[in-house]
Design a protein around this motif. Structure first.
Motif, PDB file in Angstrom:
ATOM      1  N   SER A 194       6.350 -28.336  11.537  1.00  0.00           N
ATOM      2  CA  SER A 194       7.723 -28.513  12.011  1.00  0.00           C
ATOM      3  C   SER A 194       8.550 -27.235  11.922  1.00  0.00           C
ATOM      4  CB  SER A 194       8.406 -29.634  11.215  1.00  0.00           C
ATOM      5  OG  SER A 194       7.718 -30.853  11.384  1.00  0.00           O
ATOM      6  N   GLY A 195       7.941 -26.146  11.442  1.00  0.00           N
ATOM      7  CA  GLY A 195       8.641 -24.873  11.478  1.00  0.00           C
ATOM      8  C   GLY A 195       8.979 -24.250  10.143  1.00  0.00           C
ATOM      9  N   ALA A 196       8.559 -24.855   9.031  1.00  0.00           N
ATOM     10  CA  ALA A 196       8.830 -24.241   7.733  1.00  0.00           C
ATOM     11  C   ALA A 196       8.061 -22.941   7.595  1.00  0.00           C
ATOM     12  CB  ALA A 196       8.455 -25.192   6.602  1.00  0.00           C
ATOM     13  N   ALA A 197       8.699 -21.945   6.988  1.00  0.00           N
ATOM     14  CA  ALA A 197       8.039 -20.671   6.718  1.00  0.00           C
ATOM     15  C   ALA A 197       7.162 -20.753   5.486  1.00  0.00           C
ATOM     16  CB  ALA A 197       9.084 -19.574   6.529  1.00  0.00           C
ATOM     17  N   GLY A 198       7.385 -21.771   4.662  1.00  0.00           N
ATOM     18  CA  GLY A 198       6.603 -21.933   3.450  1.00  0.00           C
ATOM     19  C   GLY A 198       6.846 -23.283   2.828  1.00  0.00           C
ATOM     20  N   VAL A 199       6.090 -23.557   1.776  1.00  0.00           N
ATOM     21  CA  VAL A 199       6.227 -24.820   1.054  1.00  0.00           C
ATOM     22  C   VAL A 199       6.425 -24.542  -0.423  1.00  0.00           C
ATOM     23  CG1 VAL A 199       4.951 -26.238   2.679  1.00  0.00           C
ATOM     24  CG2 VAL A 199       3.699 -25.032   0.875  1.00  0.00           C
ATOM     25  N   VAL A 200       7.042 -25.500  -1.094  1.00  0.00           N
ATOM     26  CA  VAL A 200       7.324 -25.422  -2.518  1.00  0.00           C
ATOM     27  C   VAL A 200       6.605 -26.608  -3.153  1.00  0.00           C
ATOM     28  CG1 VAL A 200       9.144 -25.267  -4.268  1.00  0.00           C
ATOM     29  CG2 VAL A 200       9.562 -24.409  -1.941  1.00  0.00           C
ATOM     30  N   ILE A 201       5.602 -26.339  -3.988  1.00  0.00           N
ATOM     31  CA  ILE A 201       4.691 -27.370  -4.454  1.00  0.00           C
ATOM     32  C   ILE A 201       4.496 -27.261  -5.961  1.00  0.00           C
ATOM     33  CG2 ILE A 201       3.456 -27.460  -2.250  1.00  0.00           C
ATOM     34  CD1 ILE A 201       1.258 -25.724  -3.665  1.00  0.00           C
ATOM     35  N   GLY A 202       3.786 -28.231  -6.527  1.00  0.00           N
ATOM     36  CA  GLY A 202       3.431 -28.135  -7.933  1.00  0.00           C
ATOM     37  C   GLY A 202       2.851 -29.425  -8.454  1.00  0.00           C
ATOM     38  N   ALA A 203       2.079 -29.322  -9.526  1.00  0.00           N
ATOM     39  CA  ALA A 203       1.497 -30.485 -10.186  1.00  0.00           C
ATOM     40  C   ALA A 203       1.028 -30.067 -11.565  1.00  0.00           C
ATOM     41  CB  ALA A 203       0.323 -31.045  -9.378  1.00  0.00           C
ATOM     42  N   LEU A 204       1.076 -31.016 -12.500  1.00  0.00           N
ATOM     43  CA  LEU A 204       0.631 -30.793 -13.868  1.00  0.00           C
ATOM     44  C   LEU A 204      -0.458 -31.787 -14.233  1.00  0.00           C
ATOM     45  CD1 LEU A 204       4.088 -30.389 -15.700  1.00  0.00           C
ATOM     46  CD2 LEU A 204       2.603 -28.558 -14.841  1.00  0.00           C
ATOM     47  N   THR A 205      -1.262 -31.429 -15.221  1.00  0.00           N
ATOM     48  CA  THR A 205      -2.216 -32.372 -15.780  1.00  0.00           C
ATOM     49  C   THR A 205      -1.505 -33.216 -16.841  1.00  0.00           C
ATOM     50  OG1 THR A 205      -2.912 -30.860 -17.539  1.00  0.00           O
ATOM     51  CG2 THR A 205      -4.085 -30.717 -15.421  1.00  0.00           C
ATOM     52  N   ALA A 206      -2.191 -34.259 -17.298  1.00  0.00           N
ATOM     53  CA  ALA A 206      -1.581 -35.164 -18.275  1.00  0.00           C
ATOM     54  C   ALA A 206      -1.280 -34.476 -19.596  1.00  0.00           C
ATOM     55  CB  ALA A 206      -2.496 -36.365 -18.503  1.00  0.00           C
ATOM     56  N   ASP A 207      -1.978 -33.375 -19.896  1.00  0.00           N
ATOM     57  CA  ASP A 207      -1.706 -32.656 -21.148  1.00  0.00           C
ATOM     58  C   ASP A 207      -0.728 -31.498 -20.967  1.00  0.00           C
ATOM     59  OD1 ASP A 207      -3.344 -30.950 -19.774  1.00  0.00           O
ATOM     60  OD2 ASP A 207      -4.864 -30.755 -21.345  1.00  0.00           O
ATOM     61  N   GLY A 208      -0.105 -31.410 -19.796  1.00  0.00           N
ATOM     62  CA  GLY A 208       0.953 -30.428 -19.599  1.00  0.00           C
ATOM     63  C   GLY A 208       0.505 -29.084 -19.090  1.00  0.00           C
TER      64      GLY A 208
END
Length: 251
Positions: A87-101
């Motif tokens: 749709s035209g974004a120049a980039g994405v902002v993402i992230g994820a953690l494991t259950a132990d941080g």
């Protein structure tokens, strides 16, 4: 002499992006539901904001709450990544953690790969999941191997001004990755953040939109305990302009 830090403004609408552009921002982070910490914007919203002219970094976060995501949520966010890029974004902002941080490197790599599948240059930013990790500096140190563009962080503190030591350590720990200070940033904080060596400063420059009465107010979920609180945020161009001046002066 290094380049001055960029100014990124979190926005939720074309009007917000326009205010950011006209007041001197370099790019915008686009999300929906800023009052919930930000959620993935729709494809139509990405298109409309991209048309305002500034580079758009689209937040991809499928729900509020923690950053430990199951397989179904990760599959959804990978699809959202592809959608916002298309749709035209120049980039994405993402992230994820494991259950132990720890940083969930498998999940982050999967989402980054979804962004790069577009076949054009795409920026990938790790969002403030890093600030809820067990060790934000150690998490940042993993980013060069993942090929991420930047990380948005308060240094693990409630506000970036309180996390300066960790932010400075993250700059050293993640060579080649742009460290962007964000989280509770006030204009008065910007000179110190710039001195910490960050590549960018991020703020929402938000103000509560005035409520437009349309009849009797009743609560419709967790939006607020009163009619005055049950509203949304808009971008304050005066705050953006003050931030721009503070960055230019700090440089």
């Amino acid at each position: 002499m290094s380049a001055r830090p960029a100014l990124e403004i979190a926005v939720t609408s074309p009007a917000g992006a326009r205010a950011a552009r006209e007041s001197g921002a370099d790019r915008v982070e686009l999300c929906a539901a800023l009052e919930l910490g930000g959620l993935t914007p729709s494809a139509a919203l990405v298109e409309a904001v991209a048309a305002e002219g500034l580079p758009v970094q689209a937040l991809v976060r499928c729900r509020p709450g923690d950053f430990v995501h199951d397989a179904e949520e990760l599959a959804l966010m990978a699809a959202e990544v592809r959608s916002v890029i298309a749709s035209g974004a120049a980039g994405v902002v993402i992230g994820a953690l494991t259950a132990d941080g720890a940083l969930d490197t498998d999940a982050v790599a999967r989402l980054a790969d979804a962004a790069r599948a577009a076949g054009r240059p795409v920026e990938v930013t790790l969002h403030r999941a890093v600030d809820q990790s067990a060790d934000p500096v150690a998490a940042a140190a993993l980013l060069p191997s993942l090929g991420l563009t930047r990380v948005l962080t308060s240094g693990g503190a409630p506000a970036a001004a309180d996390g300066l030591a960790a932010i400075t350590a993250m700059v050293a720990a993640a060579p080649g990755v742009q460290v962007m200070a964000g989280g509770g940033v006030r204009v008065a904080d910007i000179p110190a953040l710039a001195r910490a060596g960050v590549a960018a400063v991020h703020l929402s420059a938000k103000a509560r939109a005035p409520r437009r009465p349309g009849g009797t107010w009743v609560p419709l979920g967790a939006g607020g305990a009163s009619a005055d609180q049950d509203t949304h945020f808009v971008t304050d161009p005066e705050v953006v302009a003050l931030a721009r001046r503070a960055l230019d002066t700090a440089a």
